[in-house]
Design an enzyme around this catalytic site. Structure first.
Site, PDB file in Angstrom:
ATOM      1  N   ASP A 105     -13.095  -5.854   4.914  1.00  0.00           N
ATOM      2  CA  ASP A 105     -11.769  -6.103   4.377  1.00  0.00           C
ATOM      3  C   ASP A 105     -10.854  -5.003   4.914  1.00  0.00           C
ATOM      4  OD1 ASP A 105      -9.699  -7.008   2.444  1.00  0.00           O
ATOM      5  OD2 ASP A 105     -10.169  -5.090   1.487  1.00  0.00           O
ATOM      6  N   ASP A 133      -7.038  -4.021   3.492  1.00  0.00           N
ATOM      7  CA  ASP A 133      -6.292  -3.292   2.456  1.00  0.00           C
ATOM      8  C   ASP A 133      -7.208  -2.925   1.300  1.00  0.00           C
ATOM      9  OD1 ASP A 133      -3.579  -3.423   3.592  1.00  0.00           O
ATOM     10  OD2 ASP A 133      -3.786  -5.585   3.283  1.00  0.00           O
TER      11      ASP A 133
END
Length: 230
Positions: free
Chosen positions: A22, A24
């Site tokens: 991922d 953020d």
């Protein structure tokens, strides 16, 4: 879609050939900026306010899915206005700084040098991800990337399926690393193992409900964890 894959050559017999991150909240400390821009869009559209916790909780989802969670039942015209306002603030107007988490760049460099395949599966849009990969100089480390405007949003597994297909890697040879329940659910539904990080959006308690293989307090712990897994 062809679900039969082979692991790439050069994986040195490792348990995991591919690590999908991922962005953020996992690699980049960008929560404050995202929340600020969501708040600005809410004010632009003169909407009922939402708490910081409510705005932070949707980080990781695609924008359309995030809007539905914040303001259920709104139509597509509303969603387009919200997205436009948010993107104007995030890409052009908001001054809130964003930076890679300590050790994130070094972790990517180390894993890349060790011949792991690396990828990103993110709730960001393509324009936003491309801009930040260029700004941080991290593009060189990734073999594949998928964004929420190219596939169904997390927790749907489509982004992971697309990455696995592109790189011809079996789900059993891939590992998802993320900071939200959406990452953990996406990995589970794609048949991919997951590691949580405890410093992002969702609390360790929430993440552990999904039985990740580990919950790391620092991204710099990942290379040693992978070495032990092998």
């Amino acid at each position: 879609m062809n679900r039969l894959r082979k692991r790439p050559t050069g994986d040195r017999g490792r348990r995991y050939a591919l690590v999908v991150f991922d962005w953020d909240g996992t690699l980049m400390d960008s929560v404050d900026r995202i929340v600020a821009c969501i708040g600005a869009a809410i004010r632009d559209l003169d909407l009922p306010e939402r708490s910081r916790a409510e705005m932070a909780d949707i980080i990781g989802l695609g924008l359309r899915e995030a809007i539905e969670q914040l303001y259920p039942g709104k139509d597509e015209a509303f969603a387009r206005r919200f997205v436009q306002s948010y993107r104007e603030h995030f890409l052009e107007r908001d001054p809130t700084p964003t930076r890679l988490f300590p050790g994130a760049r070094e972790t990517l460099r180390s894993l890349h040098a060790a011949d792991y395949r690396l990828a990103v599966a993110t709730g960001k849009g393509r324009r936003g991800l491309d801009e930040i990969l260029e700004r941080t100089g991290c593009r060189r480390y990734f073999h594949a990337t998928r964004c929420a405007d190219e596939a169904r949003s997390k927790p749907h597994p489509e982004m992971l399926h697309a990455i696995l297909d592109e790189l011809e890697i079996e789900p059993s040879a891939a590992l998802m690393v993320g900071d939200t329940e959406y990452d953990m659910q996406m990995a589970r539904d794609a048949g991919v193992a997951a590691i949580a990080v405890a410093y992002g959006v969702h609390s360790p308690e929430r993440l552990l409900r999904h039985d990740p293989l580990a919950c790391l307090s620092d991204i710099r712990e990942l290379p040693d964890w992978l070495a032990r897994a092998d």
